[in-house]
Design a protein around this motif. Structure first.
Motif, PDB file in Angstrom:
ATOM      1  N   ALA A 129      35.767  24.153  36.331  1.00  9.05           N
ATOM      2  CA  ALA A 129      35.062  24.911  37.438  1.00  9.05           C
ATOM      3  C   ALA A 129      33.385  25.270  37.337  1.00  9.05           C
ATOM      4  CB  ALA A 129      35.839  25.802  38.113  1.00  9.05           C
ATOM      5  N   THR A 130      33.228  25.409  38.837  1.00 10.41           N
ATOM      6  CA  THR A 130      31.837  25.880  39.048  1.00 10.41           C
ATOM      7  C   THR A 130      32.015  27.121  39.382  1.00 10.41           C
ATOM      8  OG1 THR A 130      31.417  24.729  40.584  1.00 10.41           O
ATOM      9  CG2 THR A 130      30.655  23.408  38.606  1.00 10.41           C
ATOM     10  N   GLU A 131      33.016  27.784  39.954  1.00  9.74           N
ATOM     11  CA  GLU A 131      33.056  28.863  40.215  1.00  9.74           C
ATOM     12  C   GLU A 131      34.318  29.921  39.220  1.00  9.74           C
ATOM     13  OE1 GLU A 131      31.327  28.949  44.775  1.00  9.74           O
ATOM     14  OE2 GLU A 131      33.808  28.808  44.223  1.00  9.74           O
ATOM     15  N   PHE A 132      33.708  31.180  38.841  1.00  9.22           N
ATOM     16  CA  PHE A 132      34.295  31.866  38.609  1.00  9.22           C
ATOM     17  C   PHE A 132      34.796  33.390  38.658  1.00  9.22           C
ATOM     18  CE2 PHE A 132      33.031  28.758  35.508  1.00  9.22           C
ATOM     19  CZ  PHE A 132      34.219  27.982  35.145  1.00  9.22           C
ATOM     20  N   PHE A 133      35.142  34.021  38.700  1.00  6.53           N
ATOM     21  CA  PHE A 133      36.100  35.230  39.554  1.00  6.53           C
ATOM     22  C   PHE A 133      36.468  36.278  38.196  1.00  6.53           C
ATOM     23  CE2 PHE A 133      37.013  32.038  42.281  1.00  6.53           C
ATOM     24  CZ  PHE A 133      36.710  32.663  43.765  1.00  6.53           C
ATOM     25  N   LEU A 153      33.929  37.115  42.705  1.00  9.44           N
ATOM     26  CA  LEU A 153      33.013  35.851  42.485  1.00  9.44           C
ATOM     27  C   LEU A 153      32.012  36.085  41.051  1.00  9.44           C
ATOM     28  CD1 LEU A 153      32.556  33.125  42.502  1.00  9.44           C
ATOM     29  CD2 LEU A 153      30.828  33.653  44.234  1.00  9.44           C
ATOM     30  N   ALA A 157      28.391  36.452  40.476  1.00 12.03           N
ATOM     31  CA  ALA A 157      27.426  35.327  41.081  1.00 12.03           C
ATOM     32  C   ALA A 157      26.411  34.399  39.565  1.00 12.03           C
ATOM     33  CB  ALA A 157      26.126  36.760  40.917  1.00 12.03           C
ATOM     34  N   ASP A 190      38.936  31.165  37.826  1.00 12.42           N
ATOM     35  CA  ASP A 190      38.089  30.377  38.413  1.00 12.42           C
ATOM     36  C   ASP A 190      39.297  30.051  39.799  1.00 12.42           C
ATOM     37  OD1 ASP A 190      40.741  28.310  37.602  1.00 12.42           O
ATOM     38  OD2 ASP A 190      39.334  26.999  36.523  1.00 12.42           O
ATOM     39  N   GLU A 191      39.048  29.435  40.059  1.00  9.54           N
ATOM     40  CA  GLU A 191      40.135  29.790  41.641  1.00  9.54           C
ATOM     41  C   GLU A 191      41.506  28.824  41.514  1.00  9.54           C
ATOM     42  OE1 GLU A 191      39.125  28.503  47.219  1.00  9.54           O
ATOM     43  OE2 GLU A 191      37.873  27.977  45.306  1.00  9.54           O
ATOM     44  N   ASP A 234      28.160  29.283  36.370  1.00 10.80           N
ATOM     45  CA  ASP A 234      28.701  28.163  37.094  1.00 10.80           C
ATOM     46  C   ASP A 234      29.144  26.908  36.236  1.00 10.80           C
ATOM     47  OD1 ASP A 234      26.322  26.860  36.123  1.00 10.80           O
ATOM     48  OD2 ASP A 234      25.662  26.412  37.527  1.00 10.80           O
TER      49      ASP A 234
END
Length: 281
Positions: free
Chosen positions: A162-166, A125, A127, A178-179, A130
């Motif tokens: 999305a608001t989370e990225f990897f 993830l 950090a 994103d997820e 977003d």
């Protein structure tokens, strides 16, 4: 005499020969397209410090297709063009050497897919991020459904909301997902792994049958078991074709179909060889 007992000729070639020529030509064309596809994706995933394994993984499809084409050529020689002939020792040794090299390459394919699955499961993830636009113009690429796009100020808001990225490729951290995209790529990697193992099992089954027939053995439990196994294995490949069509990867589905037809042609050669063994006249 019925149609099954005749061979239809067209300009000195049987219909089956024309079909095989068409299929093998299509496979060569597909090979060129896959090389171009690998080359485009490698532009997003490789850099000057990439390792040899990373390079071979990036061009895994091209390497894999090369090995399969060589094996298909050998099968065509052994089951049709040179079938029933006494082959020289030097030719047999050369054929064995090429086979071993191809098998080593093909063994690398499921290994590479397994590494891909492991890497995707270790995606980290990012950090403090977003919004994908926070990563714009940093020489990073967003991947969704095997499509890679450089992230910039113009396209970042359209690529993902999305608001989370990897990062999905540690330690290089060049590919962002994103997820949802990560989950889809992991799912596709599992299908790729299953496909590669399935093709190896089909190859092994054909090898067993050809090896036995070369020793004038055209029946028995081992041959029946190999033929039954191939029915199940080919059935899974049809499922894979449906999966790639569902995701919109029509090239993958088409290539899978052409390879199935190519190996069905080899299977027909094997059937003809069995008839020659059972009815030498």
């Amino acid at each position: 005499m019925g149609l099954m007992g005749t061979k239809v000729y067209f300009f000195s070639f049987t219909i089956l020969t024309w079909i095989k020529l068409a299929v093998y030509s299509l496979l060569l064309i597909n090979f060129v397209f896959y090389f171009i596809d690998d080359w485009v994706i490698a532009g997003h995933t490789l850099h000057a410090d990439s390792t040899f394994l990373q390079w071979t993984s990036a061009y895994n499809t091209t390497i894999d297709e090369t090995a399969w084409l060589l094996l298909l050529f050998l099968f065509e020689l052994e089951t049709h063009l040179l079938s029933g002939r006494d082959l020289s020792r030097s030719f047999e040794m050369l054929s064995l050497a090429v086979r071993v090299c191809c098998y080593v390459v093909l063994a690398h394919t499921p290994y590479a897919y397994a590494i891909t699955i492991f890497d995707l499961s270790q995606a980290t993830l990012i950090a403090g991020v977003d919004d994908l636009c926070q990563l714009a113009d940093q020489n990073l690429s967003y991947a969704y459904n095997l499509v890679y796009t450089k992230i910039n100020d113009e396209n970042c808001s359209q690529l993902s909301s999305a608001t989370e990225f990897f990062f999905n490729d540690p330690p290089d951290n060049l590919i962002i997902q994103d997820e949802m995209a990560l989950s889809l790529e992991l799912q596709s990697a599992w299908v790729d792994l299953a496909e590669s193992i399935t093709w190896l099992l089909i190859l092994f089954s054909i090898e067993v049958v050809v090896w036995l027939q070369d020793r004038n053995n055209s029946s028995g439990l081992l041959i029946k078991s190999a033929n039954m196994a191939k029915v199940l294995l080919y059935s899974f490949l049809w499922f894979a074709i449906g999966y790639w069509i569902y995701l919109g990867h029509y090239m993958f589905a088409w290539d899978e179909f052409v390879w199935i037809v190519g190996f069905v042609a080899i299977e027909m050669n094997v059937v003809e060889r069995r008839k020659d063994i059972e009815e030498p006249s």
